[in-house]
Design an enzyme around this catalytic site. Sequence first.
Site, PDB file in Angstrom:
ATOM      1  N   LEU A  86       0.810  -1.226  -0.143  1.00 31.21           N
ATOM      2  CA  LEU A  86      -0.113  -0.021  -0.097  1.00 31.21           C
ATOM      3  C   LEU A  86       0.925   1.384  -0.114  1.00 31.21           C
ATOM      4  CD1 LEU A  86      -2.973   1.278   0.105  1.00 31.21           C
ATOM      5  CD2 LEU A  86      -2.743   0.843   2.474  1.00 31.21           C
ATOM      6  N   ASP A  87       0.838   2.055  -0.985  1.00 27.44           N
ATOM      7  CA  ASP A  87       1.456   3.347  -1.144  1.00 27.44           C
ATOM      8  C   ASP A  87       2.960   3.402  -1.188  1.00 27.44           C
ATOM      9  OD1 ASP A  87      -0.912   4.978  -1.437  1.00 27.44           O
ATOM     10  OD2 ASP A  87      -0.945   5.125   0.766  1.00 27.44           O
TER      11      ASP A  87
END
Length: 301
Positions: free
Chosen positions: A244-245
């Site tokens: 994530l990210d």
Amino acid sequence: MTHQHTMTQARLEADRERLNRGRMLISCPDRAGIVAAVSKFLFEYDANIVQSDQYTMDPDGGMFFMRIEFDMAELGERLAQLKKDFAGIAESFEMQWRITRVCDKKRLAIFVSKEDHCLVELLWQWQAGDLDAEIVMVISNHNDMRDYVESFGIPYHHIPVTPDTKAEAERRQIELVEGKADVIILARYMQIISPRFIEVYKNQIINIHHSFLPAFVGGKPYHQAYTRGVKLIGATAHFVTEELDGGPIIEQDVSRVTHSADVNELKRIGRTIERVVLARAVQWHAEDRVLVHQNKTVVFN
């Protein structure tokens, strides 16, 4: 009156001039003779190199990256043979490569939720001819932006997402995008993309988020930043991976702020940076200026 996209005569002329312009992207282990081999190959095809950029990560055994734009008569008719003949050179240098025509624009599918600033920036740049791509659809889990998007003549698809319907919603999204788009832009789309979706569009999904991570996680990051008295606000555009990210970063920017900025002012500054950073990243990707190696990018700009 709508915002229906119309091309000016100047842009039509520009597109005609680019019919015979090609791009070549190369990444391979660095060694002597790569530039000479590529240049000689294009010369033998009577191609004229109009721009060439190269970068080596380490002259002693590192990776080499190259981006070339060239003009070649009747490129459309000769492209298949050009690729076939280059394959031998590519194999000898262990290249990952692609050759494309500049006039074959990338097709974008934009995903958005309720915040519209990044979407609006992309639509403005597309309408003005500054974004060298085609926006083929907008997909949203809300209906808020339908009228605005459709005023540009762009199809708008509303697919609600709940925890119970997420898998089905994503199946419908993939069905809509498959074969119609080359790149997916998450313009403040507030849903996590599944590993299945990411695998299908590896290094073809671009996301934008504020750069407070990892210091301020969870909800209300601007409130957290205000409480801490931050002096810098930024945004990051990156390719989406299962982390994530955490995907390869394409572009970032920051703006200084002072103690006088309240939460609303911080948000306003943040939105401005986000829209600019995402638009840059999308444009560079559309122009084949971004090469990915492991979890980093090489960006020729």
